[in-house]
Enzyme design. Structure first.
Site, mmCIF file in Angstrom:
data_model
loop_
_atom_site.group_PDB
_atom_site.id
_atom_site.type_symbol
_atom_site.label_atom_id
_atom_site.label_comp_id
_atom_site.label_asym_id
_atom_site.label_seq_id
_atom_site.Cartn_x
_atom_site.Cartn_y
_atom_site.Cartn_z
ATOM 1 N N GLU A 470 46.674 46.325 40.702
ATOM 2 C CA GLU A 470 46.017 46.446 39.400
ATOM 3 C C GLU A 470 44.739 47.252 39.512
ATOM 4 O O GLU A 470 44.353 47.965 38.584
ATOM 5 C CB GLU A 470 45.745 45.065 38.791
ATOM 6 C CG GLU A 470 47.000 44.242 38.516
ATOM 7 C CD GLU A 470 48.045 44.968 37.674
ATOM 8 O OE1 GLU A 470 47.689 45.850 36.880
ATOM 9 O OE2 GLU A 470 49.247 44.652 37.842
ATOM 10 N N HIS A 473 45.647 50.849 39.146
ATOM 11 C CA HIS A 473 45.719 51.202 37.716
ATOM 12 C C HIS A 473 44.302 51.348 37.156
ATOM 13 O O HIS A 473 44.020 52.256 36.366
ATOM 14 C CB HIS A 473 46.399 50.087 36.915
ATOM 15 C CG HIS A 473 47.895 50.050 37.024
ATOM 16 N ND1 HIS A 473 48.691 51.140 36.783
ATOM 17 C CD2 HIS A 473 48.743 49.022 37.307
ATOM 18 C CE1 HIS A 473 49.967 50.789 36.922
ATOM 19 N NE2 HIS A 473 50.023 49.517 37.244
ATOM 20 N N HIS A 476 42.849 54.603 37.912
ATOM 21 C CA HIS A 476 43.492 55.641 37.093
ATOM 22 C C HIS A 476 42.776 55.735 35.737
ATOM 23 O O HIS A 476 42.588 56.829 35.199
ATOM 24 C CB HIS A 476 44.964 55.262 36.912
ATOM 25 C CG HIS A 476 45.873 56.391 36.537
ATOM 26 N ND1 HIS A 476 47.145 56.178 36.064
ATOM 27 C CD2 HIS A 476 45.715 57.735 36.550
ATOM 28 C CE1 HIS A 476 47.717 57.349 35.817
ATOM 29 N NE2 HIS A 476 46.871 58.307 36.107
HETATM 30 ZN ZN LIG Z 1 51.620 48.214 37.686
#
Ligand SMILES: [Zn+2]
Length: 680
Positions: A470, A473, A476
């Site tokens: 996570e 992410h 990102h």
């Molecule tokens: Zn994921």
């Protein structure tokens, strides 16, 4: 209600413009949504009614600027609906889901708007657009086209009805699963604790306390039931907990999801056909890196054979233990995790309770921050002056290599009844610079069991990996460096979105990280080398099981979306039969609680994308390994520029090739999962 009384409509003056989360109450949402929808409608009507010749600015950029209030209100609402819900929030969700779906459908079906986009799209090459602008125009055109903007009136009307109904069904689906999770508890008497190590007992005590009684209990959240299945020596209790867990949404009562599935799949199929596709899967995959169901099936089949062979070997090995212990029974699904744990212990002399003391939550958070610092120069500084929606939520300001502000990172790590199960990344605000730099507010939400009072929270290795996932992410979102909101951060094609998260997990396995951060929570001693070696070697253990339970769900997802109304039990049974799925393996997500594909459209015909991304991440991490330095600065810079910071500004195949200078193959994935024997 006047706007000054409603914090959702006021200026947000807290640090970094964070919404006043502590002051927001459920009753603030309905009027805020009303105003936001009306403002957005006005913005959209002005764009569509423009007499001016369409150009990029008065059409595409204007769409990007529209509906700012709606974005703000929706972001806050959906953060709360996932991480800290309540009866009133759920009621608003039921009310708003179809209205929001209708609102967006109306915009995406607006003929005048589409005519402007279509005119621009046809002469895109002559518009003198930047590469990013060209991509944004292309994405808008695809969005409207795929929504049905080019269809006749009757077809559009039907699409609208379908959209409304799908939104309501998706919400009902989630709420049914949550209701089944909240209504079940298996209380454990003292002699029911046999086999449970200390950490599992502590978690079971916490689960009981949460449900308002003394003693121990198991609930149906994955982080409660999985350790119980892994360690409990009480076979009949394992069976009871397992049966309840896999029956979520499939109880035959008022929370049963089977009829929702039949209706959802029939409506999705009808929608795809209206839009000119042979099936929902064909429609969905047309807008991905994979492009077609055949490409996806090709990937799944390439992995299924080796995984199926490996899971049969694993089953035989587990049955041998049952027999050797004098157990006069055939291995059942509720036995798999228990005997796998025994085999893991026998082969690697590893057990979770030996590892967990070296994985306190604090250290793993630090490890994730350190990795981001070594790769990308990011620094995380705790802040206590930022509003949060629950006292357990923690906040860090993120700064870049030159000390510049990058964004704000929220960590919400502990399970509680108001949170849906699973782990996810989301945001309160996305990066963009359409009218000046806007930096992101990014959240990671987990469901770890909180340590008892005065004790640290200790993670399993899987929990630690989830945190790294996570966090990938999160990076990102945080590192996004684009102009247009539409392609910001995780706004990439579906089967590319798991690359930054799954790639980040690789660093957790590295001695460079484990030696530094995996330290005993009491003594501070580093994890012994032998234990670390065994931990790494054990990474391919049980991969036949993990791969087949995942692939089973993936095949089922495709089968649901290759046409027609589908009976959930029948699809599951037929898929299992066709794939020769071993009886001892239950799908990772059985259809009645398969929220990825039924709570909304986003992962429908898209559950394969985790594996697709894993092909990419295994290959991408090799780029570091080839240099002999897992923090190699040149590779890290290419990774930042082409993947983590690039959002959806480019076609994903191009972006990947720019990073790696070639396309990836499936071999590194099979090796990583230990599904092929490496050449001697
Ligand atoms: Zn994921």
């Amino acid at each position: 209600m006047m706007s000054q009384d409603n914090p959702l409509l006021a200026d947000w003056t807290a640090s970094f413009g964070v919404p006043p989360l502590a002051a927001i109450r459920p009753e603030h949402f309905p009027p805020a949504f009303e105003q936001a929808l009306a403002e957005h409608r006005t913005d959209i009507d002005a764009i569509a009614a423009s007499r001016a010749e369409p150009n990029f600015d008065n059409t595409v950029a204007a769409l990007e600027r529209s509906g700012r209030l709606l974005t703000r209100v929706s972001n806050v609402f959906y953060v709360l609906a996932g991480a800290h819900t309540s009866e009133p929030i759920q009621a608003i969700e039921r009310d708003m889901a179809p209205r929001l779906a209708r609102h967006w459908n109306e915009i995406h079906l607006d003929e005048t708007l589409f005519a402007r986009l279509d005119a621009l799209h046809r002469r895109a090459a002559a518009l003198g657009l930047s590469a990013e602008q060209a991509r944004v125009l292309e994405r808008y055109h695809a969005l409207f086209h795929r929504a049905g903007a080019g269809l006749d009136g009757a077809a559009k009307e039907r699409l609208k009805e379908i959209g409304d109904r799908l939104a309501s069904l998706g919400t009902a689906f989630s709420q049914n699963v949550l209701a089944d999770e909240q209504s079940y508890v298996l209380p454990l008497a003292d002699d029911d604790l046999a086999g449970l190590p200390d950490f599992a007992r502590a978690a079971a005590r916490g689960d009981a306390e949460e449900r308002g009684f003394a003693g121990h209990a198991v609930t149906l959240s994955r982080s409660s039931v999985e350790p119980f299945l892994q360690f409990s020596a009480r076979r009949e209790l394992r069976e009871r907990a397992f049966r309840a867990w896999v029956a979520r949404g499939d109880t035959g009562g008022p929370t049963d999801n089977n009829s929702n599935i039949a209706e959802l799949t029939a409506l999705r199929d009808e929608k795809a056909r209206l839009l000119g596709y042979p099936s929902f899967a064909a429609y969905k995959l047309d807008d991905t890196m994979a492009k077609t169901p055949a490409a996806v099936t090709g990937l799944l089949d390439a992995v299924w054979g080796p995984a199926r062979r490996r899971v049969a070997e694993e089953r035989d090995a587990l049955q041998e233990i049952v027999t050797a212990e004098g157990g006069n029974f055939r291995l059942a699904p509720w036995d798999w995790r228990y005997y796998a744990e025994k085999l893991r212990k026998a082969r690697f002399d590893l057990d979770e309770s030996e590892i967990k003391p070296y994985l306190p939550l604090e250290a793993i958070i630090e490890a994730a921050f350190y990795t981001a610092n070594r790769l990308f120069g990011l620094t995380f500084a705790p802040r206590t002056d930022v509003p949060v929606y629950h006292p357990d939520v923690r906040v860090w300001e993120v700064t870049g290599p030159g000390g510049e502000h990058v964004g704000v990172f929220f960590g919400d790590y502990f399970a509680r009844p108001s949170k849906r199960s699973g782990a996810w990344m989301t945001s309160l605000r996305d990066q963009e610079r359409l009218d000046g730099e806007v930096r992101p507010l990014v959240l990671n939400v987990m469901n770890f069991n909180k340590g008892a009072a005065g004790e640290p929270t200790l993670l399993s290795f899987d929990d630690a990996r989830t945190l790294f996932h996570e966090f990938g992410h999160g990076l990102h979102g945080l590192m996004s460096d684009v102009t247009y909101p539409m392609i910001s951060g995780t706004g990439v094609l579906q089967d590319f979105v798991e690359l930054p998260s799954q790639l980040f997990e690789h660093w957790l396995d590295r001695p460079e990280i484990l030696q530094k951060f995996a330290r005993h929570y009491r003594t501070g001693a580093p994890m012994p080398q032998a234990l670390m070696d065994r931990l790494i070697a054990s990474r391919t253990f049980n991969q036949g099981f993990l791969t087949t339970e995942y692939l089973g769900s993936t095949y089922v997802d495709l089968d649901f979306h290759l046409g027609g109304k589908k009976d959930a039990h029948k699809v599951e049974a037929e898929t299992r039969e066709r794939m020769q799925m071993p009886e001892e393996v239950v799908l990772r997500h059985r259809p009645p609680h398969f929220q990825h594909i039924f709570s909304g459209d986003s992962y429908a015909a898209g559950y394969y994308s985790y594996l697709w991304s894993e092909v990419l991440d295994a290959d991408a991490f090799n780029a570091f390994e080839e240099t002999g330095d897992v923090f190699d600065p040149a590779v890290a810079k290419r990774l930042r520029d082409n993947i983590y910071a690039a959002g959806g500004a480019r076609d994903p195949s191009e972006a990947y090739k720019a990073f790696r200078s070639r396309i990836p193959s499936v071999e590194p994935l099979l090796k990583k999962r230990g599904l092929v024997d490496e050449a001697a």
